[in-house]
Write a protein that holds these residues in place. Structure first.
Motif, PDB file in Angstrom:
ATOM      1  N   ILE A  12       0.838  -1.201   0.000  1.00 34.52           N
ATOM      2  CA  ILE A  12       0.000   0.000   0.000  1.00 34.52           C
ATOM      3  C   ILE A  12       0.875   1.255   0.000  1.00 34.52           C
ATOM      4  CG2 ILE A  12      -1.618   1.366   1.387  1.00 34.52           C
ATOM      5  CD1 ILE A  12      -2.937  -1.334   2.156  1.00 34.52           C
ATOM      6  N   THR A  13       1.942   1.253   0.812  1.00 33.24           N
ATOM      7  CA  THR A  13       2.822   2.417   0.824  1.00 33.24           C
ATOM      8  C   THR A  13       3.546   2.572  -0.511  1.00 33.24           C
ATOM      9  OG1 THR A  13       4.583   1.123   1.895  1.00 33.24           O
ATOM     10  CG2 THR A  13       3.148   2.459   3.322  1.00 33.24           C
ATOM     11  N   ALA A  14       3.848   1.451  -1.177  1.00 31.70           N
ATOM     12  CA  ALA A  14       4.461   1.539  -2.510  1.00 31.70           C
ATOM     13  C   ALA A  14       3.491   2.197  -3.490  1.00 31.70           C
ATOM     14  CB  ALA A  14       4.862   0.152  -3.008  1.00 31.70           C
ATOM     15  N   LEU A  15       2.219   1.835  -3.395  1.00 23.87           N
ATOM     16  CA  LEU A  15       1.212   2.459  -4.261  1.00 23.87           C
ATOM     17  C   LEU A  15       1.086   3.956  -3.986  1.00 23.87           C
ATOM     18  CD1 LEU A  15      -1.597  -0.257  -4.230  1.00 23.87           C
ATOM     19  CD2 LEU A  15      -0.222   0.460  -6.192  1.00 23.87           C
ATOM     20  N   LEU A  16       1.216   4.344  -2.739  1.00 23.67           N
ATOM     21  CA  LEU A  16       1.171   5.770  -2.395  1.00 23.67           C
ATOM     22  C   LEU A  16       2.420   6.494  -2.891  1.00 23.67           C
ATOM     23  CD1 LEU A  16      -0.104   5.835   1.291  1.00 23.67           C
ATOM     24  CD2 LEU A  16      -1.157   6.977  -0.662  1.00 23.67           C
ATOM     25  N   MET A  17       3.557   5.850  -2.726  1.00 21.84           N
ATOM     26  CA  MET A  17       4.822   6.511  -3.069  1.00 21.84           C
ATOM     27  C   MET A  17       5.027   6.698  -4.559  1.00 21.84           C
ATOM     28  SD  MET A  17       7.529   5.028  -0.218  1.00 21.84           S
ATOM     29  CE  MET A  17       8.188   3.956  -1.426  1.00 21.84           C
ATOM     30  N   ALA A  18       4.528   5.786  -5.374  1.00 20.83           N
ATOM     31  CA  ALA A  18       4.778   5.871  -6.818  1.00 20.83           C
ATOM     32  C   ALA A  18       4.364   7.222  -7.408  1.00 20.83           C
ATOM     33  CB  ALA A  18       4.099   4.713  -7.540  1.00 20.83           C
ATOM     34  N   PRO A  19       3.126   7.672  -7.242  1.00 20.37           N
ATOM     35  CA  PRO A  19       2.791   8.988  -7.813  1.00 20.37           C
ATOM     36  C   PRO A  19       3.494  10.137  -7.094  1.00 20.37           C
ATOM     37  CG  PRO A  19       0.913   8.104  -6.598  1.00 20.37           C
ATOM     38  CD  PRO A  19       1.953   7.022  -6.654  1.00 20.37           C
ATOM     39  N   LEU A  20       3.786   9.962  -5.809  1.00 17.01           N
ATOM     40  CA  LEU A  20       4.487  11.022  -5.079  1.00 17.01           C
ATOM     41  C   LEU A  20       5.915  11.179  -5.578  1.00 17.01           C
ATOM     42  CD1 LEU A  20       3.152  10.285  -1.483  1.00 17.01           C
ATOM     43  CD2 LEU A  20       2.436  12.117  -3.029  1.00 17.01           C
ATOM     44  N   VAL A  21       6.566  10.072  -5.911  1.00 17.55           N
ATOM     45  CA  VAL A  21       7.923  10.142  -6.469  1.00 17.55           C
ATOM     46  C   VAL A  21       7.895  10.869  -7.816  1.00 17.55           C
ATOM     47  CG1 VAL A  21       9.780   8.759  -7.496  1.00 17.55           C
ATOM     48  CG2 VAL A  21       8.854   8.148  -5.268  1.00 17.55           C
ATOM     49  N   PHE A  22       6.928  10.509  -8.666  1.00 15.58           N
ATOM     50  CA  PHE A  22       6.827  11.188  -9.965  1.00 15.58           C
ATOM     51  C   PHE A  22       6.524  12.675  -9.786  1.00 15.58           C
ATOM     52  CE2 PHE A  22       5.898   6.830 -11.656  1.00 15.58           C
ATOM     53  CZ  PHE A  22       7.062   6.743 -12.421  1.00 15.58           C
ATOM     54  N   GLY A  23       5.653  12.996  -8.846  1.00 19.94           N
ATOM     55  CA  GLY A  23       5.366  14.409  -8.562  1.00 19.94           C
ATOM     56  C   GLY A  23       6.592  15.143  -8.068  1.00 19.94           C
ATOM     57  N   HIS A  24       7.333  14.521  -7.176  1.00 25.91           N
ATOM     58  CA  HIS A  24       8.548  15.131  -6.645  1.00 25.91           C
ATOM     59  C   HIS A  24       9.574  15.356  -7.757  1.00 25.91           C
ATOM     60  CE1 HIS A  24      11.891  15.981  -3.981  1.00 25.91           C
ATOM     61  NE2 HIS A  24      12.571  15.002  -4.556  1.00 25.91           N
ATOM     62  N   LEU A  25       9.765  14.346  -8.605  1.00 25.14           N
ATOM     63  CA  LEU A  25      10.710  14.496  -9.718  1.00 25.14           C
ATOM     64  C   LEU A  25      10.276  15.594 -10.684  1.00 25.14           C
ATOM     65  CD1 LEU A  25      11.566  10.763 -10.456  1.00 25.14           C
ATOM     66  CD2 LEU A  25      13.035  12.489  -9.388  1.00 25.14           C
ATOM     67  N   ALA A  26       8.985  15.669 -10.960  1.00 21.98           N
ATOM     68  CA  ALA A  26       8.475  16.719 -11.853  1.00 21.98           C
ATOM     69  C   ALA A  26       8.740  18.103 -11.268  1.00 21.98           C
ATOM     70  CB  ALA A  26       6.986  16.516 -12.102  1.00 21.98           C
ATOM     71  N   VAL A  27       8.522  18.253  -9.983  1.00 21.98           N
ATOM     72  CA  VAL A  27       8.766  19.547  -9.330  1.00 21.98           C
ATOM     73  C   VAL A  27      10.250  19.883  -9.368  1.00 21.98           C
ATOM     74  CG1 VAL A  27       8.727  20.734  -7.100  1.00 21.98           C
ATOM     75  CG2 VAL A  27       6.714  19.486  -7.879  1.00 21.98           C
ATOM     76  N   MET A  28      11.100  18.900  -9.118  1.00 24.00           N
ATOM     77  CA  MET A  28      12.543  19.147  -9.123  1.00 24.00           C
ATOM     78  C   MET A  28      13.037  19.523 -10.522  1.00 24.00           C
ATOM     79  SD  MET A  28      13.477  18.956  -6.043  1.00 24.00           S
ATOM     80  CE  MET A  28      11.856  19.502  -5.585  1.00 24.00           C
ATOM     81  N   ILE A  29      12.543  18.825 -11.531  1.00 26.09           N
ATOM     82  CA  ILE A  29      12.936  19.149 -12.906  1.00 26.09           C
ATOM     83  C   ILE A  29      12.473  20.549 -13.277  1.00 26.09           C
ATOM     84  CG2 ILE A  29      12.514  18.557 -15.334  1.00 26.09           C
ATOM     85  CD1 ILE A  29      12.527  15.584 -14.388  1.00 26.09           C
ATOM     86  N   TYR A  30      11.246  20.894 -12.885  1.00 26.49           N
ATOM     87  CA  TYR A  30      10.722  22.236 -13.153  1.00 26.49           C
ATOM     88  C   TYR A  30      11.583  23.296 -12.455  1.00 26.49           C
ATOM     89  CZ  TYR A  30       7.756  26.351 -12.762  1.00 26.49           C
ATOM     90  OH  TYR A  30       7.282  27.631 -12.789  1.00 26.49           O
ATOM     91  N   ALA A  31      11.943  23.039 -11.216  1.00 24.81           N
ATOM     92  CA  ALA A  31      12.725  24.015 -10.456  1.00 24.81           C
ATOM     93  C   ALA A  31      14.118  24.199 -11.053  1.00 24.81           C
ATOM     94  CB  ALA A  31      12.834  23.573  -8.996  1.00 24.81           C
ATOM     95  N   ILE A  32      14.727  23.099 -11.478  1.00 16.90           N
ATOM     96  CA  ILE A  32      16.071  23.184 -12.043  1.00 16.90           C
ATOM     97  C   ILE A  32      16.053  23.894 -13.392  1.00 16.90           C
ATOM     98  CG2 ILE A  32      17.949  21.795 -13.019  1.00 16.90           C
ATOM     99  CD1 ILE A  32      17.383  19.764 -10.795  1.00 16.90           C
ATOM    100  N   GLN A  33      15.097  23.518 -14.246  1.00 17.91           N
ATOM    101  CA  GLN A  33      15.033  24.143 -15.570  1.00 17.91           C
ATOM    102  C   GLN A  33      14.614  25.599 -15.493  1.00 17.91           C
ATOM    103  OE1 GLN A  33      12.654  21.654 -18.121  1.00 17.91           O
ATOM    104  NE2 GLN A  33      14.315  20.198 -18.416  1.00 17.91           N
ATOM    105  N   GLY A  34      13.837  25.924 -14.478  1.00 20.17           N
ATOM    106  CA  GLY A  34      13.425  27.316 -14.306  1.00 20.17           C
ATOM    107  C   GLY A  34      14.502  28.160 -13.675  1.00 20.17           C
ATOM    108  N   GLY A  35      15.571  27.538 -13.229  1.00 19.99           N
ATOM    109  CA  GLY A  35      16.675  28.267 -12.617  1.00 19.99           C
ATOM    110  C   GLY A  35      16.330  28.838 -11.252  1.00 19.99           C
ATOM    111  N   LEU A  36      15.416  28.194 -10.532  1.00 20.88           N
ATOM    112  CA  LEU A  36      15.036  28.689  -9.212  1.00 20.88           C
ATOM    113  C   LEU A  36      16.151  28.444  -8.204  1.00 20.88           C
ATOM    114  CD1 LEU A  36      11.355  27.419  -8.975  1.00 20.88           C
ATOM    115  CD2 LEU A  36      12.123  29.736  -9.436  1.00 20.88           C
ATOM    116  N   SER A  37      16.375  29.415  -7.356  1.00 21.22           N
ATOM    117  CA  SER A  37      17.350  29.246  -6.279  1.00 21.22           C
ATOM    118  C   SER A  37      16.658  28.594  -5.089  1.00 21.22           C
ATOM    119  CB  SER A  37      17.917  30.600  -5.859  1.00 21.22           C
ATOM    120  OG  SER A  37      16.901  31.370  -5.236  1.00 21.22           O
TER     121      SER A  37
END
Length: 110
Positions: A12-37
């Motif tokens: 169950i925790t794996a099912l919860l974590m899967a979309p959260l990991v993708f969300g976290h990665l998407a946010v990190m990629i957005y932040a890096i490409q946007g040049g956010l400090s």
């Protein structure tokens, strides 16, 4: 019976974590490409209940998932059994939760 419950909890925790990991990665990629400090990122997360909930759920799921996984490793490779194995699992789970909760609190409310 407890092994079945732990197995189900880990899945169950794996099912919860899967979309959260993708969300976290998407946010990190957005932040890096946007040049956010780091300061700009913290400025966007401070006081946000949404970020607190997102990463709070993430931390709880990771703490449970990781503790159960390390319990299995400690049993199979380390030979831990009985109460010592349970104490190990709880110590790992609470430690992961404490570290993660502190980080989530610092990023959203400190």
């Amino acid at each position: 019976m407890i092994t079945l419950r732990l197995y189900v909890a880990q899945r169950i925790t794996a099912l919860l974590m899967a979309p959260l990991v993708f969300g976290h990665l998407a946010v990190m990629i957005y932040a890096i490409q946007g040049g956010l400090s780091a300061e700009e990122i913290l400025g966007r997360t401070q006081g946000s209940f949404a970020w607190f909930a997102f990463y709070g759920i993430f931390v709880v799921a990771v703490a449970i998932h990781g503790a159960i996984g390390l319990r299995t490793v400690a049993h199979e490779w380390g030979g831990l059994k009985g109460p010592l194995l349970e104490v190990f699992m709880w110590a790992v789970g609470l430690g992961l939760f404490a570290l993660g909760a502190r980080a989530v609190w610092a990023v959203t409310f400190a």
